[in-house]
Scaffold this motif. Structure first.
Motif, mmCIF file in Angstrom:
data_model
loop_
_atom_site.group_PDB
_atom_site.id
_atom_site.type_symbol
_atom_site.label_atom_id
_atom_site.label_comp_id
_atom_site.label_asym_id
_atom_site.label_seq_id
_atom_site.Cartn_x
_atom_site.Cartn_y
_atom_site.Cartn_z
ATOM 1 N N HIS A 45 0.874 -1.153 -0.042
ATOM 2 C CA HIS A 45 0.039 0.004 -0.075
ATOM 3 C C HIS A 45 0.821 1.360 0.193
ATOM 4 C CE1 HIS A 45 -3.629 -2.410 0.427
ATOM 5 N NE2 HIS A 45 -3.391 -3.060 1.416
ATOM 6 N N VAL A 46 2.015 1.214 0.578
ATOM 7 C CA VAL A 46 2.721 2.341 0.676
ATOM 8 C C VAL A 46 3.463 2.632 -0.742
ATOM 9 C CG1 VAL A 46 5.009 3.198 1.872
ATOM 10 C CG2 VAL A 46 3.331 2.009 3.057
ATOM 11 N N LYS A 47 3.816 1.612 -1.342
ATOM 12 C CA LYS A 47 4.406 1.961 -2.789
ATOM 13 C C LYS A 47 3.170 2.258 -3.495
ATOM 14 C CE LYS A 47 7.522 1.230 -6.211
ATOM 15 N NZ LYS A 47 8.588 2.050 -6.376
ATOM 16 N N ILE A 48 2.084 1.773 -3.532
ATOM 17 C CA ILE A 48 0.996 2.067 -4.401
ATOM 18 C C ILE A 48 0.976 3.554 -4.233
ATOM 19 C CG2 ILE A 48 -1.558 1.994 -4.819
ATOM 20 C CD1 ILE A 48 -1.337 -1.053 -4.192
ATOM 21 N N CYS A 97 1.291 6.863 -7.066
ATOM 22 C CA CYS A 97 0.198 7.639 -7.480
ATOM 23 C C CYS A 97 0.583 9.058 -7.292
ATOM 24 C CB CYS A 97 -0.985 7.479 -6.584
ATOM 25 S SG CYS A 97 -1.916 5.841 -7.101
ATOM 26 N N ALA A 98 1.413 9.339 -6.164
ATOM 27 C CA ALA A 98 2.083 10.699 -5.944
ATOM 28 C C ALA A 98 2.881 10.895 -7.132
ATOM 29 C CB ALA A 98 2.834 10.858 -4.703
ATOM 30 N N LYS A 102 2.425 14.177 -10.694
ATOM 31 C CA LYS A 102 3.419 14.917 -11.209
ATOM 32 C C LYS A 102 3.601 15.172 -12.758
ATOM 33 C CE LYS A 102 5.984 14.700 -6.864
ATOM 34 N NZ LYS A 102 7.521 14.080 -5.952
ATOM 35 N N ARG A 103 3.129 14.141 -13.347
ATOM 36 C CA ARG A 103 3.110 14.141 -14.824
ATOM 37 C C ARG A 103 2.398 15.373 -15.303
ATOM 38 N NH1 ARG A 103 2.368 8.356 -17.997
ATOM 39 N NH2 ARG A 103 4.313 7.473 -17.303
ATOM 40 N N PRO A 104 2.714 15.831 -16.463
ATOM 41 C CA PRO A 104 1.954 17.025 -17.199
ATOM 42 C C PRO A 104 0.339 16.555 -17.165
ATOM 43 C CG PRO A 104 4.044 16.621 -18.231
ATOM 44 C CD PRO A 104 3.877 15.259 -17.455
ATOM 45 N N GLY A 105 -0.184 17.517 -16.890
ATOM 46 C CA GLY A 105 -1.823 17.375 -17.097
ATOM 47 C C GLY A 105 -2.568 16.049 -16.245
ATOM 48 N N ILE A 106 -1.846 15.649 -15.302
ATOM 49 C CA ILE A 106 -2.179 14.740 -14.672
ATOM 50 C C ILE A 106 -2.650 15.663 -13.042
ATOM 51 C CG2 ILE A 106 -2.234 12.486 -13.043
ATOM 52 C CD1 ILE A 106 -2.605 12.457 -16.146
ATOM 53 N N TRP A 107 -4.038 15.598 -12.880
ATOM 54 C CA TRP A 107 -4.565 16.160 -11.649
ATOM 55 C C TRP A 107 -4.702 15.387 -10.363
ATOM 56 C CZ3 TRP A 107 -9.379 16.519 -8.856
ATOM 57 C CH2 TRP A 107 -9.393 17.559 -8.115
ATOM 58 N N ARG A 108 -5.049 13.950 -10.522
ATOM 59 C CA ARG A 108 -5.033 13.236 -9.539
ATOM 60 C C ARG A 108 -5.240 11.696 -9.957
ATOM 61 N NH1 ARG A 108 -4.820 16.821 -6.828
ATOM 62 N NH2 ARG A 108 -5.977 17.633 -5.126
ATOM 63 N N LEU A 133 -10.066 -6.519 -7.636
ATOM 64 C CA LEU A 133 -8.705 -6.901 -7.483
ATOM 65 C C LEU A 133 -8.113 -5.344 -7.163
ATOM 66 C CD1 LEU A 133 -6.338 -8.803 -6.835
ATOM 67 C CD2 LEU A 133 -6.110 -8.921 -9.484
ATOM 68 N N LEU A 134 -8.300 -4.627 -8.219
ATOM 69 C CA LEU A 134 -7.564 -3.392 -8.054
ATOM 70 C C LEU A 134 -8.245 -2.177 -8.912
ATOM 71 C CD1 LEU A 134 -4.934 -1.619 -7.907
ATOM 72 C CD2 LEU A 134 -4.188 -2.618 -10.348
ATOM 73 N N PHE A 135 -8.532 -1.208 -8.088
ATOM 74 C CA PHE A 135 -9.431 -0.035 -8.679
ATOM 75 C C PHE A 135 -8.135 1.148 -8.848
ATOM 76 C CE2 PHE A 135 -12.724 -1.610 -6.157
ATOM 77 C CZ PHE A 135 -13.641 -1.631 -6.950
ATOM 78 N N ILE A 136 -8.242 1.947 -10.149
ATOM 79 C CA ILE A 136 -7.332 2.892 -10.402
ATOM 80 C C ILE A 136 -8.143 3.965 -10.956
ATOM 81 C CG2 ILE A 136 -4.975 3.894 -11.445
ATOM 82 C CD1 ILE A 136 -4.227 1.014 -11.654
ATOM 83 N N ILE A 137 -8.059 5.094 -10.454
ATOM 84 C CA ILE A 137 -8.934 6.435 -10.974
ATOM 85 C C ILE A 137 -7.566 7.353 -11.326
ATOM 86 C CG2 ILE A 137 -10.384 8.304 -10.655
ATOM 87 C CD1 ILE A 137 -11.736 6.580 -8.438
ATOM 88 N N VAL A 138 -7.634 7.996 -12.713
ATOM 89 C CA VAL A 138 -6.503 8.821 -13.166
ATOM 90 C C VAL A 138 -7.697 10.073 -13.585
ATOM 91 C CG1 VAL A 138 -4.745 9.449 -14.520
ATOM 92 C CG2 VAL A 138 -4.614 7.296 -13.393
ATOM 93 N N ALA A 139 -7.273 11.316 -13.071
ATOM 94 C CA ALA A 139 -7.813 12.472 -13.460
ATOM 95 C C ALA A 139 -6.958 13.462 -14.045
ATOM 96 C CB ALA A 139 -8.895 13.107 -12.398
ATOM 97 N N GLY A 140 -7.381 13.941 -15.392
ATOM 98 C CA GLY A 140 -6.476 15.021 -15.896
ATOM 99 C C GLY A 140 -7.039 15.696 -16.973
#
Length: 120
Positions: free
Chosen positions: A50-53, A57-58, A62-68, A84-91
């Motif tokens: 969980h720490v690595k995940i 995410c952090a 920092k990538r251009p255009g990625i907000w969360r 098993l795994l949820f990922i949300i990327v907003a940008g």
């Protein structure tokens, strides 16, 4: 993770409307067969870091255009059909968000989640 609630919370954050034009979601589920040889899988033992995940995410925020970028991995013994795994990327735009989701997924799977398939 309740995706409806997670999206509603994300949309309430200051800066959302100024920074987000696309949200992509990954919902990985346990397959009933092994990718390696198509044998029937009855369960998987999942051990996420969980720490690595959180760190990944952090890093991706920092990538251009990625907000969360957020992710949640389930832990323990799961059966086919379980989340098993949820990922949300907003940008901002798809040219930034699509590759970020794909890259984050690959990094989490290779660096932050161990799983052992259990066969019939």
């Amino acid at each position: 993770m309740n995706l409806t609630e997670a999206l509603a919370e994300l949309k309430k954050e200051p800066g959302f409307t100024e920074n987000v034009g696309m949200i992509l979601i990954h919902n990985g589920v346990v397959r009933g067969w092994s990718r390696k040889d198509k044998n029937t899988v009855t369960a998987v033992e999942v051990h996420p870091d969980h720490v690595k995940i959180k760190a990944l995410c952090a890093e991706f925020e920092k990538r251009p255009g990625i907000w969360r970028a957020t992710a949640k991995a389930s832990e323990g013994r799961l059966v086919p059909g379980d989340d098993l795994l949820f990922i949300i990327v907003a940008g901002d735009v798809r040219e930034n968000v699509k590759p970020a989701l794909a890259d984050l997924l690959d990094r989490i799977k290779s660096e932050a989640v161990r799983k052992q398939e259990i066969f019939a």
